[in-house]
Design a protein around this motif. Structure first.
Motif, mmCIF file in Angstrom:
data_model
loop_
_atom_site.group_PDB
_atom_site.id
_atom_site.type_symbol
_atom_site.label_atom_id
_atom_site.label_comp_id
_atom_site.label_asym_id
_atom_site.label_seq_id
_atom_site.Cartn_x
_atom_site.Cartn_y
_atom_site.Cartn_z
ATOM 1 N N GLY A 2 52.543 40.133 93.153
ATOM 2 C CA GLY A 2 52.350 40.888 94.042
ATOM 3 C C GLY A 2 51.757 42.322 93.748
ATOM 4 N N GLN A 3 51.901 42.749 92.330
ATOM 5 C CA GLN A 3 50.780 43.312 91.358
ATOM 6 C C GLN A 3 49.401 43.343 91.678
ATOM 7 N N LEU A 4 49.379 41.926 91.750
ATOM 8 C CA LEU A 4 47.557 41.206 92.007
ATOM 9 C C LEU A 4 47.217 42.309 93.197
ATOM 10 N N ALA A 5 47.627 42.097 94.230
ATOM 11 C CA ALA A 5 47.402 41.810 95.604
ATOM 12 C C ALA A 5 47.642 43.880 96.375
ATOM 13 N N ASP A 6 48.649 44.094 94.661
ATOM 14 C CA ASP A 6 48.611 45.391 95.003
ATOM 15 C C ASP A 6 47.050 46.697 94.216
ATOM 16 N N VAL A 7 46.705 45.450 93.046
ATOM 17 C CA VAL A 7 45.872 46.455 92.467
ATOM 18 C C VAL A 7 44.262 45.859 93.113
ATOM 19 N N LEU A 8 44.442 44.827 94.206
ATOM 20 C CA LEU A 8 42.965 44.364 95.401
ATOM 21 C C LEU A 8 42.713 45.354 95.723
ATOM 22 N N LYS A 9 44.030 45.379 96.583
ATOM 23 C CA LYS A 9 44.447 46.685 97.858
ATOM 24 C C LYS A 9 43.762 47.829 97.330
ATOM 25 N N ALA A 10 43.837 48.705 96.176
ATOM 26 C CA ALA A 10 43.879 49.501 95.594
ATOM 27 C C ALA A 10 42.077 49.644 95.098
ATOM 28 N N LEU A 11 41.686 48.268 95.231
ATOM 29 C CA LEU A 11 40.665 48.346 94.483
ATOM 30 C C LEU A 11 39.300 48.112 95.036
ATOM 31 N N GLY A 12 39.703 47.280 96.506
ATOM 32 C CA GLY A 12 38.585 47.043 97.543
ATOM 33 C C GLY A 12 37.958 48.209 98.227
ATOM 34 N N PRO A 13 38.359 48.848 98.392
ATOM 35 C CA PRO A 13 37.485 49.846 99.544
ATOM 36 C C PRO A 13 36.654 50.844 98.352
ATOM 37 N N ASN A 14 37.412 50.992 96.889
ATOM 38 C CA ASN A 14 35.838 51.948 96.285
ATOM 39 C C ASN A 14 35.342 50.424 95.548
ATOM 40 N N ALA A 15 35.535 49.649 95.860
ATOM 41 C CA ALA A 15 33.912 48.756 95.108
ATOM 42 C C ALA A 15 32.750 49.045 96.218
ATOM 43 N N SER A 16 32.709 49.340 96.847
ATOM 44 C CA SER A 16 31.521 49.720 97.685
ATOM 45 C C SER A 16 30.062 50.949 96.658
ATOM 46 N N ILE A 17 31.293 51.509 96.372
ATOM 47 C CA ILE A 17 30.780 52.830 94.909
ATOM 48 C C ILE A 17 29.948 51.604 93.974
ATOM 49 N N ILE A 18 30.964 50.682 93.381
ATOM 50 C CA ILE A 18 29.818 49.905 92.208
ATOM 51 C C ILE A 18 28.645 49.500 93.163
ATOM 52 N N PHE A 19 28.597 48.885 94.312
ATOM 53 C CA PHE A 19 27.750 48.172 94.713
ATOM 54 C C PHE A 19 26.626 49.122 94.632
ATOM 55 N N ALA A 20 26.948 50.074 94.933
ATOM 56 C CA ALA A 20 26.089 51.394 95.343
ATOM 57 C C ALA A 20 25.373 51.430 94.190
ATOM 58 N N ALA A 21 25.518 51.920 93.364
ATOM 59 C CA ALA A 21 25.806 52.457 91.953
ATOM 60 C C ALA A 21 24.548 51.515 91.495
ATOM 61 N N TRP A 22 25.230 49.946 91.408
ATOM 62 C CA TRP A 22 24.257 48.719 91.132
ATOM 63 C C TRP A 22 22.347 49.147 91.396
ATOM 64 N N ILE A 23 22.453 48.877 92.914
ATOM 65 C CA ILE A 23 21.429 49.456 93.612
ATOM 66 C C ILE A 23 20.648 50.260 93.479
ATOM 67 N N PHE A 24 21.180 51.182 93.024
ATOM 68 C CA PHE A 24 20.615 52.940 92.280
ATOM 69 C C PHE A 24 19.907 52.643 91.325
ATOM 70 N N MET A 25 20.902 51.552 90.564
ATOM 71 C CA MET A 25 20.553 50.760 88.777
ATOM 72 C C MET A 25 18.695 50.291 89.036
ATOM 73 N N GLY A 26 18.715 49.998 90.352
ATOM 74 C CA GLY A 26 17.684 48.620 90.724
ATOM 75 C C GLY A 26 16.657 49.329 90.584
ATOM 76 N N PHE A 27 17.409 50.457 91.856
ATOM 77 C CA PHE A 27 15.699 51.349 92.330
ATOM 78 C C PHE A 27 15.163 52.036 90.826
ATOM 79 N N LEU A 28 15.643 52.894 89.998
ATOM 80 C CA LEU A 28 15.296 53.394 89.034
ATOM 81 C C LEU A 28 15.064 52.062 87.634
ATOM 82 N N GLN A 29 15.534 52.206 87.884
ATOM 83 C CA GLN A 29 14.816 50.048 86.737
ATOM 84 C C GLN A 29 13.577 49.633 87.215
ATOM 85 N N GLN A 30 13.318 49.691 88.476
ATOM 86 C CA GLN A 30 11.730 49.372 89.284
ATOM 87 C C GLN A 30 10.736 50.703 89.184
#
Length: 159
Positions: A2-30
């Protein structure tokens, strides 16, 4: 489970922030890699070719501007990486908040890392703007030692 499911529910929608940050990092590195490649090429040209005095002066200034671009983009990459780390850290604090609810220190740390991460994304983007202004100057400077092209583009020819 139950705790794992709760954690994944809390993190799931916000994970897109991390993907956007890494895309931005790719842009900067390029952009950083591009500036470094151009810098190395210009330094090699400066070292190995015998240019007329006017071209040598122009090329010297180009090399110095490219070096400045590399420094700016290097800082931008470091700031962007720090922002990405802080944003990931804010997700970790979000998971901890689910596991240990109503803990003020966790909430404050999560909020602080999220805000700091977003602020640093803005700072890194401001460095890209500064680097872009240098690129514009380099485009104009490249023609200064080519008389008829400089004249047609309104670029002042150096004496």
């Amino acid at each position: 489970m139950g705790q794992l499911a709760d954690v994944l529910k809390a993190l799931g929608p916000n994970a897109s922030i991390i993907f956007a940050a890494w895309i931005f990092m790719g842009f900067l590195q390029q952009r950083y890699d591009s500036a470094v490649d151009r810098y190395r090429e210009a330094v090699g040209d400066y070292r190995s070719h015998d240019h007329e005095d006017e071209r040598t002066g122009n090329l010297r200034e180009q090399v110095l501007l490219l070096r400045r671009r590399c420094k700016i983009m290097g800082r931008s990459v470091l700031i962007g990486l720090t922002a990405a780390i802080l944003l990931i850290l804010s997700l970790i604090f979000g998971a901890l908040d689910v596991l240990v609810p109503r803990t003020p220190l966790i909430a404050i740390a999560g909020i602080a890392s999220a805000i700091a991460g977003f602020v640093l994304v803005i700072v890194a983007a401001a460095f890209v703007i500064a680097e872009g202004r240098i690129v514009g100057r380099q485009i104009d400077d490249e023609l200064r030692d080519v008389g008829d092209l400089a004249q047609h583009t309104g670029t002042q020819r150096r004496n």
